[in-house]
Write a protein that holds these residues in place. Structure first.
Motif, short mmCIF file in Angstrom:
data_model
loop_
_atom_site.label_atom_id
_atom_site.label_comp_id
_atom_site.label_asym_id
_atom_site.label_seq_id
_atom_site.Cartn_x
_atom_site.Cartn_y
_atom_site.Cartn_z
N LEU A 66 0.38 -1.19 0.06
CA LEU A 66 -0.35 0.35 0.06
C LEU A 66 0.91 1.21 0.00
O LEU A 66 0.37 2.46 -1.12
CB LEU A 66 -0.99 0.47 1.09
N ALA A 67 2.23 0.99 0.48
CA ALA A 67 2.39 2.16 0.66
C ALA A 67 3.07 2.71 -0.80
O ALA A 67 3.33 3.85 -0.99
CB ALA A 67 3.90 1.64 2.04
N HIS A 68 3.52 1.66 -1.28
CA HIS A 68 4.41 1.42 -2.86
C HIS A 68 3.24 2.30 -3.53
O HIS A 68 3.25 3.22 -4.22
CB HIS A 68 4.58 0.65 -3.23
N GLY A 69 1.60 1.90 -3.66
CA GLY A 69 0.55 2.13 -4.15
C GLY A 69 0.55 3.31 -4.59
O GLY A 69 -0.16 4.12 -5.20
N VAL A 70 0.47 3.93 -2.81
CA VAL A 70 0.97 5.07 -2.57
C VAL A 70 1.76 6.53 -2.59
O VAL A 70 2.05 7.57 -2.11
CB VAL A 70 0.22 5.88 -1.69
N GLY A 114 3.33 8.02 -5.26
CA GLY A 114 3.09 9.32 -5.93
C GLY A 114 2.60 10.91 -5.23
O GLY A 114 2.23 11.17 -5.41
N ASN A 115 2.23 10.01 -4.27
CA ASN A 115 1.37 11.25 -2.54
C ASN A 115 2.96 11.61 -1.79
O ASN A 115 3.25 10.66 -1.33
CB ASN A 115 0.44 10.78 -1.97
N ILE A 116 3.27 13.36 -1.46
CA ILE A 116 4.04 13.49 -0.41
C ILE A 116 2.59 14.58 0.24
O ILE A 116 1.54 15.00 0.12
CB ILE A 116 4.59 14.67 -1.22
N CYS A 117 3.69 14.04 1.76
CA CYS A 117 2.36 14.53 3.08
C CYS A 117 3.84 15.57 3.55
O CYS A 117 5.18 15.19 4.21
CB CYS A 117 1.94 13.61 4.25
N ARG A 118 2.95 16.87 3.83
CA ARG A 118 4.03 17.92 3.85
C ARG A 118 4.85 18.02 5.87
O ARG A 118 5.19 18.39 5.89
CB ARG A 118 3.50 19.69 3.02
N CYS A 119 3.69 17.66 5.82
CA CYS A 119 3.23 17.54 7.00
C CYS A 119 4.08 15.69 7.85
O CYS A 119 4.53 15.59 8.92
CB CYS A 119 2.04 17.71 8.28
N GLN A 120 5.25 15.29 6.52
CA GLN A 120 4.95 13.98 7.18
C GLN A 120 5.04 13.15 7.91
O GLN A 120 4.84 12.69 8.89
CB GLN A 120 7.01 14.67 8.23
N ASP A 121 3.37 12.66 8.08
CA ASP A 121 3.18 12.05 8.60
C ASP A 121 2.31 10.63 8.15
O ASP A 121 1.57 10.07 8.19
CB ASP A 121 1.24 13.09 8.97
N TYR A 122 3.26 9.72 7.46
CA TYR A 122 3.14 8.58 7.08
C TYR A 122 3.08 7.90 7.35
O TYR A 122 1.72 6.81 7.33
CB TYR A 122 4.95 8.28 5.76
N GLU A 123 3.68 7.29 8.66
CA GLU A 123 2.88 6.06 9.45
C GLU A 123 1.25 6.41 10.04
O GLU A 123 0.85 5.34 9.88
CB GLU A 123 3.83 6.11 10.47
N LYS A 124 0.62 7.83 10.54
CA LYS A 124 -0.50 7.46 10.47
C LYS A 124 -1.29 7.61 8.79
O LYS A 124 -2.32 7.17 9.31
CB LYS A 124 -0.79 8.91 11.26
N ILE A 125 -0.78 7.64 8.46
CA ILE A 125 -1.87 7.71 7.18
C ILE A 125 -1.48 6.40 7.00
O ILE A 125 -1.91 6.28 5.80
CB ILE A 125 -0.82 8.94 5.70
N LEU A 126 -1.07 5.77 6.43
CA LEU A 126 -0.67 4.58 6.10
C LEU A 126 -1.48 3.31 7.58
O LEU A 126 -2.41 2.81 7.08
CB LEU A 126 1.05 3.86 6.09
N ASP A 127 -1.50 3.78 8.60
CA ASP A 127 -2.64 2.72 9.33
C ASP A 127 -3.91 3.10 8.89
O ASP A 127 -4.85 2.41 9.06
CB ASP A 127 -2.15 3.75 10.39
N ALA A 128 -4.62 4.45 8.69
CA ALA A 128 -5.77 5.03 8.27
C ALA A 128 -5.98 4.09 7.08
O ALA A 128 -7.25 3.77 6.80
CB ALA A 128 -5.42 6.85 7.59
N LEU A 129 -5.00 4.30 6.10
CA LEU A 129 -6.00 3.77 4.74
C LEU A 129 -5.59 2.56 4.51
O LEU A 129 -6.45 2.11 3.98
CB LEU A 129 -4.22 4.58 3.27
N MET A 130 -4.89 1.60 6.29
CA MET A 130 -5.24 0.23 5.65
C MET A 130 -6.03 0.06 6.31
O MET A 130 -6.67 -1.11 6.05
CB MET A 130 -3.36 -0.01 6.86
#
Ligand code: FES
Ligand code: FES
Length: 214
Positions: A183-187, A189-205
């Motif tokens: 899923l991380a690879h699937g998204v 192409g998207n950048i988060c300027r707040c660098q909230d990637y772990e939480k974003i992945l939790d939410a998307l999972m």
């Protein structure tokens, strides 16, 4: 010839050469400026008056957006992000970089995530466009991905959220049960300027799980 005269002759010659060099240089700059200005004018004319070179392009077109036929006046050089936001009032699609780098403007075109800032609107006539406004659950429920974000509090400022959601929605159509890495690879192409990637992945999972259970 006396030495002093020879020296003066040398000086005169040198200053003539200097003037020549300076004159040649200035003339070169003026000529280059004229060329580049001509190029600029040429490009500006081509953009400002598309009818002159592309008179056959029809500007009044119909787009299929979020399941609705929308009639809209679109310039030949207009991007889908501009049309969605400025002409159709669908401002949920965000513009970050406006140059195909951040993914904030991602929408689905025939279920494939695309950067709308880098897609000409005329090129998607006849395709099915879905924006964040069209991402809905059944009845009055949120879409499972939106519910996942709500439950996991996945974003900080949220500016990148619509792009991530559309990218994930498109990816999950091809891989509904991804690993976190997939899923991380699937998204990616998207950048988060707040660098909230772990939480974003939790939410998307979490959203992907809700989507499978729906
Ligand atoms: S705004 Fe389109 S990729 Fe950044
Ligand atoms: S949450 Fe702020 S840019 Fe992603």
């Amino acid at each position: 010839m006396p030495d002093k005269v020879i020296c003066m002759a040398d000086e005169n010659e040198k200053s003539t050469l200097d003037r020549m060099t300076r004159r040649t240089f200035i003339k070169g700059v003026i000529a280059a400026g004229a060329v580049s200005w001509t190029g600029y004018m040429y490009k500006a004319t081509a953009i400002a008056a598309p009818g002159a070179s592309s008179g056959s392009i029809e500007r009044l077109i119909t787009l299929n957006v979020n399941g609705q036929e929308r009639h809209v006046d679109v310039m030949p050089q207009e991007t889908l992000a501009q049309t969605l936001r400025n002409k159709l009032g669908l401002t949920g699609t965000k513009i970050g970089c406006d140059r195909a780098e951040c993914g904030a403007c991602t929408v689905l075109v025939d279920d494939v995530p695309l950067y709308s800032c880098s897609t000409l609107t005329h090129s998607v006539r006849g395709n099915k466009i879905v924006t964040i406004e069209g991402l809905k659950g059944t009845g009055d429920k949120l879409h499972p991905l939106q519910q996942g974000i709500l439950d996991e509090q996945g974003f900080q400022c949220g500016y990148c959220a619509p792009g991530f959601l559309m990218a994930a929605a498109g990816f999950l159509k091809t891989n509904p049960n991804p690993t976190r890495g997939e899923l991380a690879h699937g998204v990616s192409g998207n950048i988060c300027r707040c660098q909230d990637y772990e939480k974003i992945l939790d939410a998307l999972m979490r959203g992907a799980q809700y989507l499978r259970e729906a």
